[in-house]
Design a protein around this motif. Structure first.
Motif, mmCIF file in Angstrom:
data_model
loop_
_atom_site.group_PDB
_atom_site.id
_atom_site.type_symbol
_atom_site.label_atom_id
_atom_site.label_comp_id
_atom_site.label_asym_id
_atom_site.label_seq_id
_atom_site.Cartn_x
_atom_site.Cartn_y
_atom_site.Cartn_z
ATOM 1 N N UNK A 139 82.566 60.096 51.990
ATOM 2 C CA UNK A 139 83.346 60.709 50.916
ATOM 3 C C UNK A 139 82.461 61.375 49.863
ATOM 4 N N UNK A 140 81.379 60.748 49.386
ATOM 5 C CA UNK A 140 80.491 61.472 48.452
ATOM 6 C C UNK A 140 79.847 62.706 49.066
ATOM 7 N N UNK A 141 79.537 62.638 50.371
ATOM 8 C CA UNK A 141 78.945 63.799 51.023
ATOM 9 C C UNK A 141 79.929 64.969 51.044
ATOM 10 N N UNK A 142 81.186 64.680 51.357
ATOM 11 C CA UNK A 142 82.206 65.731 51.332
ATOM 12 C C UNK A 142 82.427 66.254 49.910
ATOM 13 N N UNK A 143 82.328 65.383 48.924
ATOM 14 C CA UNK A 143 82.506 65.811 47.531
ATOM 15 C C UNK A 143 81.414 66.795 47.129
ATOM 16 N N UNK A 144 80.170 66.535 47.524
ATOM 17 C CA UNK A 144 79.094 67.441 47.146
ATOM 18 C C UNK A 144 79.138 68.746 47.929
ATOM 19 N N UNK A 145 79.727 68.730 49.090
ATOM 20 C CA UNK A 145 79.978 69.996 49.778
ATOM 21 C C UNK A 145 80.952 70.848 48.974
ATOM 22 N N UNK A 146 81.969 70.216 48.381
ATOM 23 C CA UNK A 146 82.895 70.938 47.512
ATOM 24 C C UNK A 146 82.208 71.369 46.222
#
Length: 550
Positions: A321-328
């Motif tokens: 989830x944090x990895x996807x957040x930083x992609x955003x």
């Protein structure tokens, strides 16, 4: 306007992105550096602030984007409920607990909140929201899209990510103190009412028609409304290298996250999810086999399978989830840099337009002067023609006496002018006499169709051009100050985000290693218990056959 010819937002006091956004935040000494582009020549700025006051305001703006660092769970989403209140279909509301009160908001409310914050504060990095569930997310999770509102895993994931969004906004001094954000957390206030009241209703549709300092400022909105809108994809004549470096680094950062890390992580998550399901089936089969064999079913596989599921949940929560957040986040920073780029292009286009209008005004004024000179000359020719070509009806230039009073004779230049006027009068008279009737009437009619009163039209154009120049001049001054603010604020927020990113990625990697270590330790313990249970089984050894004596 000579000061506008230079770069109005190039500040040596701000560190380049290759040193701040990409690597490390600026030092205290660099923060105290003077603004070299606006400290010389003028003791007062265009808007009345001295360089010292401008420097203090700049330091305050830098300090304003620093985080408060509250607890990560200061705002909590304690529950998610299915309801159909005020709607024909059911939907999920999330219960937000903040300072002892509890508000209920649905996902669309979160979405409109983020839109409002991004419009009210276009120079700040507004945290991302969890994306809407796509068909691929349903396929990975094995969920029927028609029953998504009943899927506990998807709802739990959204609860966590929405809570992260709220706490990141609250940790930001500017966003966290925003009146719209605070009203979102009020329990008894309908969110639709907030969306239909100021300041949300005052936000213009195009943010380039509004100041970045306060897009709802009515006085500045009038000035910015006269600014041109730059075309999409327009380039800069004098780009700022700091932001070019930021754009290049953000593109690489986004490509690395979304192109390699996130894809590989998704594949690993999918494989481990499938492995957990397979281990679960295997555990069930082994337990059933043990029961059939008279054992109690405690062979170790069931508990080991449970640990696999727990490890996957931690993996998703602490890393995926944090990895996807930083992609955003990388996409948000691209949008922020694009907004600043368009502001810069708007500045250059406005300056060029102002110079063009000044050139047009000079041409119009030159034409007006020439028209007046010709009008006077034609008037003198007309008087000469009506008087039979004599000079007695012609007005004398000022300061020139008459012959009867003993004045001096006309100069050679005046004689040439008289000869030219006589020739012009003769040609005009001959033109009127020699078949000019139809042609003259046609010309007169055509001129009347094109311009009924060319003199009034010309003077009206001069007045409108002067008014337009005055408006553009005031708008360009406001845009220059606004562009300075946007450049400083965006750079400062990029520095803040860099520090946040380093800390978060460090924490993600540490958590990733910890839950793998903990899962491996617990899994090893379960298998060791299973091995001990197996070793404790007493094997029935067949007795050797007894020999019979014949």
């Amino acid at each position: 306007m000579d000061d506008l010819e230079s770069n109005p937002f190039s500040e040596e006091s701000l560190q380049s992105p290759s040193q701040s956004f990409v690597h490390s935040p600026p030092t205290a000494h660099e923060h105290d550096a003077p603004n070299s582009a606006y400290q010389v020549e003028e003791p007062q700025s265009e808007f009345g602030d001295s360089p010292r006051v401008q420097q203090q305001q700049q330091q305050q703006r830098r300090a304003s984007v620093e985080t408060v660092a509250p607890p990560k769970d200061y705002i909590q989403i304690v529950d998610a409920l299915k309801t159909s209140e005020g709607a024909s279909a059911s939907y999920i509301v999330y219960c937000i607990r903040f300072e002892g009160a509890e508000a209920r908001r649905r996902y669309s409310d979160f979405y409109s909140l983020r839109q409002a914050l991004a419009s009210l504060h276009p120079c700040y990095i507004v945290p991302p929201l969890p994306p809407k569930n796509s068909l691929s997310s349903y396929a990975i999770a094995g969920t029927n899209p028609s029953k998504a509102k009943e899927d506990a895993a998807l709802i739990s994931r959204r609860r966590r990510t929405l809570q992260v969004f709220l706490n990141r906004c609250y940790a930001h001094k500017v966003l966290g103190s925003d009146r719209t954000f605070r009203r979102f957390l009020e329990p008894n206030l309908p969110w639709s009412e907030v969306l239909h009241t100021p300041p949300v209703t005052l936000i213009p549709k195009n943010l380039l028609k509004a100041p970045s300092t306060d897009p709802t400022n009515a006085d500045l909105l009038t000035l910015f409304n006269s600014l041109p809108i730059p075309p999409a994809g327009a380039g800069l004549q004098n780009p700022d290298q700091r932001f070019l470096d930021s754009e290049a680094f953000t593109a690489k950062f986004s490509s690395h996250l979304s192109g390699s890390m996130e894809k590989v992580n998704r594949r690993l998550m999918k494989r481990w999810t499938e492995a957990a399901a397979d281990w679960g089936e295997m555990g069930g089969g082994m337990n059933g086999f043990a029961l059939r064999m008279g054992e109690d079913g405690s062979g170790g596989l069931e508990e080991a399978t449970e640990k696999v599921g727990m490890a996957l949940a931690a993996w998703e929560r602490e890393f995926t989830e944090p990895l996807a957040e930083y992609t955003q986040f990388s996409a948000i920073i691209k949008t922020l840099l694009k907004y600043r780029h368009q502001k810069h292009v708007q500045y250059e286009i406005t300056r060029e337009l102002l110079e063009s209008k000044r050139g047009t005004l000079e041409e119009l004024e030159r034409s007006e002067t020439e028209a007046r000179r010709l009008e006077k000359a034609l008037e003198r020719v007309r008087i000469m023609g009506d008087d039979g070509g004599t000079e007695r009806a012609l007005p004398r230039p000022e300061g020139e006496g008459s012959e009867g009073s003993g004045g001096e004779a006309t100069t050679q230049g005046q004689q040439r002018e008289q000869q030219s006027l006589s020739a012009l009068s003769a040609s005009t008279s001959s033109g009127r006499r020699s078949g000019g009737g139809f042609l003259g009437a046609l010309t007169h009619t055509f001129q009347g169709m094109v311009d009924a009163d060319p003199e009034s039209s010309r003077r009206s154009s001069i007045g409108k051009t002067r008014e337009s120049i005055h408006e553009l001049d005031d708008a360009l001054k406001a845009l220059t100050s606004d562009l300075q603010f946007a450049s400083r604020t965006i750079q400062s927020d990029l520095d803040r985000f860099q520090r946040q990113k380093v800390n978060d990625i460090k924490e993600m990697c540490v958590d990733f290693a910890k839950f793998h270590r903990d899962w491996s330790s617990k899994n090893l313990a379960m298998w060791e218990e299973a091995k001990a249970a197996i070793d404790a089984i007493e094997a029935d050894t067949p007795e050797p056959p007894t020999e019979t004596v014949a």
